[in-house]
Every structure is written in structure tokens, then in C-alpha cells.
Scaffold this active site. Sequence first.
Site, PDB file in Angstrom:
ATOM      1  N   GLY A  96     -10.215   0.473  -1.911  1.00 12.41           N
ATOM      2  CA  GLY A  96      -9.378   1.326  -1.740  1.00 12.41           C
ATOM      3  C   GLY A  96      -8.566   1.550  -2.878  1.00 12.41           C
ATOM      4  NE  ARG A  97      -4.261  -2.467  -3.475  1.00 10.59           N
ATOM      5  CZ  ARG A  97      -2.749  -2.899  -3.162  1.00 10.59           C
ATOM      6  NH1 ARG A  97      -2.006  -2.084  -3.956  1.00 10.59           N
ATOM      7  NH2 ARG A  97      -2.613  -4.034  -2.410  1.00 10.59           N
ATOM      8  CE  LYS A 104      -5.195  -5.792  -5.609  1.00  8.74           C
ATOM      9  NZ  LYS A 104      -5.060  -7.116  -5.205  1.00  8.74           N
ATOM     10  CG  ASP A 120      -0.492   4.702  -2.455  1.00  8.42           C
ATOM     11  OD1 ASP A 120      -0.906   3.760  -2.402  1.00  8.42           O
ATOM     12  OD2 ASP A 120       0.802   4.599  -2.490  1.00  8.42           O
ATOM     13  N   GLY A 121      -4.161   4.198  -2.919  1.00 11.53           N
ATOM     14  CA  GLY A 121      -4.674   3.648  -4.109  1.00 11.53           C
ATOM     15  C   GLY A 121      -3.881   3.195  -5.284  1.00 11.53           C
ATOM     16  NE  ARG A 167     -14.387  -7.336  -3.407  1.00 15.07           N
ATOM     17  CZ  ARG A 167     -13.116  -7.308  -3.317  1.00 15.07           C
ATOM     18  NH1 ARG A 167     -12.535  -7.573  -2.311  1.00 15.07           N
ATOM     19  NH2 ARG A 167     -12.418  -6.960  -4.503  1.00 15.07           N
ATOM     20  CG  ASP A 222     -11.719  -7.641   3.041  1.00 12.84           C
ATOM     21  OD1 ASP A 222     -11.622  -8.332   4.098  1.00 12.84           O
ATOM     22  OD2 ASP A 222     -10.901  -6.913   2.800  1.00 12.84           O
TER      23      ASP A 222
END
Length: 522
Positions: free
Chosen positions: A103-104, A123, A135-136, A200, A270
Site C-alpha cells: 500500500g505504500r 517505503k 495515502d501511501g 511474504r 503479510d
Amino acid sequence: MKNLKINNRFTAELPADPNETNEIRQVKNTLFSYVSPTKPSNPTLIHASEEVAGLVGITKEEIQSESFLNAFSGKEILPETRPYAMCYAGHQFGNWAGQLGDGRAINLTEIEHNNEFFTLQLKGAGKTPYSRTADGLAVLRSSIREYLCAEAMHYLGVPTTRSLSLMLSGDQVLRDVLYNGNPAYEKGAIVCRVAPSFIRFGSFEMLTARNELKNLKEFVEFTIKHYFPEIKGEPKEQYIQFFKTVADTTREMIVHWQRVGFVHGVMNTDNMSIHGITIDYGPYGWLENYDPNWTPNTTDSQNRRYRFGNQPQIAQWNLYQLANALYPLVNEAEPLEKILESFINDFKSDYKVMFLSKLGLFTLTDTDSKIITGLEAVLELSETDMTIFFRNLNKIVKLDSVENAIEKIQVSFYLPEEIKGDILDSWKKWFTVYLQRLNQEELSDEDRIEKMNQINPKYVLRNYMAQLAIDDADKGDYAAINELYLLLQKPYDEQPEHQKWFAKRPDWARSKVGCSMLSCSS
Ligand code: AMP
Ligand code: MG
């Protein structure tokens, strides 16, 4: 960066998402989506690791270049590369969470250097199809914590992702640190981290949950071929061997965590690397007073699922999920179950050897488990600093009396006034047994202490130390980041000039946010 040798195996060989926008969505039948990092408005370099740069073929001089700044802040894309976010799923806090994904995090590329492969990942470089409601981006405080801790773990000898660089994006990020309806703007930052791969447990779980069995087979075979080339044999044998290797390296990693007092805080599937390396430094923490029930993660304060003492069981639970994910390829439960069953037994025997080595006991005898459980119990009677206690055992010699020995570890007690009556008696009893046992060791005091000093670190990234570096960095002063970075490169050395960091958590840090408690907000 003329020596960067790009070799994108992941994107070249695995199925890509045909949609190349970063619109949030469920992404099926694929392992990744091409994405573009969000351009930061004014990136600046705070810190970079020369050693990690060297690993991937970047020189000291190149670290200072415009192209380094641009590539590792997301401002420009490296030639011949196409950044991508990985699609994976996972179990969070024991529950199936479905698709998660990067997601980010954005993988820039895979690099080949000196016959080794590394994936470079940013990251906090902006939104991807997996950003869900967020928002990443990443804030400076959590980026400093990840940057410093990964390197500290490496020098402690704990398998981990590495940190290449820490940059400010020049943009502001809105965060509600305590989740109490008080959001505020913070400085945005980007870390570039490095690992053999960022695959992962959840990468495999996703394919099986979606019944994408052809992709599962292809992906497992890809993973073995490139990241576990030593695994050979019939396909089914290979899948089982792959699982066994992941179980073994995961176990070794957890033994190290328990040795140094590291609490991951969010051991969701994850966040479990198939390489058995520590990954995703969020609300992690270090034990100060020895308390197996401690977790730094406020989100987990009710159940304490990810507390220090539960990390081995959780690792096994997570491996169960990986076994379930691999099952459709193996079609036989028994070999996977056998590996899972032996996990805890093997852990127990590794833990015993590790714990005894922390005590300087290198010759095993039948009574040794008692000396461990005895110490674990007495350490909990009154707050005792884990790092200082074990490090100060190196002051104890065979000819010491019980009183002398207690005197030598006295400084590790947070509440020395409590060490009387029954508590003092318990310590005396334990030290009586310990000194007897020490006298059975063949090694001389000198040789034993030299070995112990390579096992019991003097310096770890105490929660309040990271917070001090964060407070200064927020004001634009990065000296403390550099000081801690250098200190933690030699955690087993005496470094008398840094003695101030060999100290118990100060009182002000006992219940300060960022020191003893952390939320997932980052
Ligand atoms: P974590 O707890 O950091 O492992 O994150 C769990 C999931 O949430 C992962 O899929 C992350 O990529 C995603 N995530 C965490 N923080 C953010 C963020 N600020 N923006 C987008 N996605 C995020
Ligand atoms: Mg994560």
C-alpha cells in the site's frame, strides 16, 4: 550510478496486472502492478548507508549525487526499470484480511551485484492499487525508526532487511498518532530498503485463497528457482523442502529476537518474509525491563497477541498459514504437519542453547533448563533491565560470592528498593545455583566473558533513544541519527565514549508515546 546492474526477474517472469493506474482495487490473477512513485516536492537526503550502497554496487561518491537523491526519493525512475507494487494477502491479528499488498511500498528494481540479488524498495513513495483507504506515504518518525532499527538488527547479527537511505520528501503528511481524533501534519519521508526479495507468507496465501492454483505453482517454482536454488529434486519434494527452509530460517530469526529482546509488534502473515528476515518495522520495541507479556503496539494492548513471550508460537501459527497455502501443491498433509510439529521442539532446544550462552554456560547438563526457567521467573519479580542484566553478567567471575554477584548486576534493577525479603532471597537462590554451574565450565573467566560479549549486546536501539533522534530530526537536526547509527554498528563493543547509552530507560520515557507505546500510525 554506473555499476547498478539491473536484472528484473520478478517482473520479467511473473504475470503483471494489465491495469497500470494506481486506482484502489482488487487485483486478480497477478502478483504485481506497475506503479509510478509520487514525485516528492523537495527531497533531501538525511542519511545513507555506505555499506548497503556497496552491497548493491553504489559508490560513496555516488551517494552524494543528484541521481541517487532522485532515484531513492521516487523523483526519477532508474533507467531500464519499471517500479511495481506487489500483490499479497494475509492474516492480521489472527483473522483473514484478504488482499493487502504494497500500500505504500514500491519496488524499484532487482539488482545483481557480485553474484547476489537484491530488491530495492521505497517505503512511503505514494499510492498504489493496494493503498486501500490510506495515502501511501510515511512520516519522518516511523521512517527513522525503520531506517535505524534495520541496520541495528543487522549489526546485532539478526537477519533483517537492510536500509539504504532515508530522505525527507519535502511534503507534509496528515496523521492521527493516537487515533483519538487529533490529526496533525508531520514531515513526510521515504526509506529505501533492501532485501533478497520482499516475498511474504501472504503472497502465497493470496493465490490459494483465490484458488489461482496455476499462478501458485508458477510462483512457488519461480521463488525456488531464483531464491532457493539449492533446493533440488522432484517438484513435490521441492515444495516440502521450501517450506522446511522457511520454517528453519524463521525459527532462527525468532531465537535471535528473543536473544536481543526485540518485539516485532505486528507479526501478521503479510509481515513475514520467506527469507526468515525481520521485515516491516512498525510499532516494534525493545524489552527494557524483562517482561514476556510486553508489547509496544497499542493496537494489540488488549489481547497482546504479539507480546515478546508469544513470538515463537505466533511464528508457528503463521507457518501453519503458509503450509495451508502450499497444501494444494503438495496434496499431502503429513510432511507439512511434521515440519510444523517439530518447529516448537526445535525452537525449544535452540532457545535453550541460546539462553545458556547468554549466561556463559557452554557445556550442556540435564539441570540446565531449570537454571533458565528459574532466571526467567526471578527476572520478573521486580523490573530488571534485560540488556544491562545480561551484559553485566560479564563482570561475574567463578570465585565471586553470591553477594558480590548480585552487587554486579544491581544497576539493572529499576526499583532497587524492592530487592529485599523474598525477592532478594530468590535472587540469592538463583545466583547460588548459577555460581555452582559457572564453576563447572571449562572455559576460563576471561575466555568465557569474551564469548558472552559477542552474545549479549551492550547497546540496542532502546525505544527512548529512537524517540530522542526523532525529536531532534523534527527540528532539522540529524546529528543524533548519525550518532545512533554509528553506535549501533558496534553493539557488542564497549565503546566507553558512548557509555551514556548503556543506561536504563529514563523515567520520563516510561509512558511517553513513541517510547513505551506505539500505534500503527506511521
Ligand atoms: P502494515 O501494518 O504496515 O504491515 O500494513 C498493512 C497494510 O496496510 C499493507 O498492505 C500496507 O501496505 C498498508 N498500509 C499501511 N500504511 C499505509 C499507508 N500510509 N498508505 C497506504 N497503505 C498503507
Ligand atoms: Mg506490512
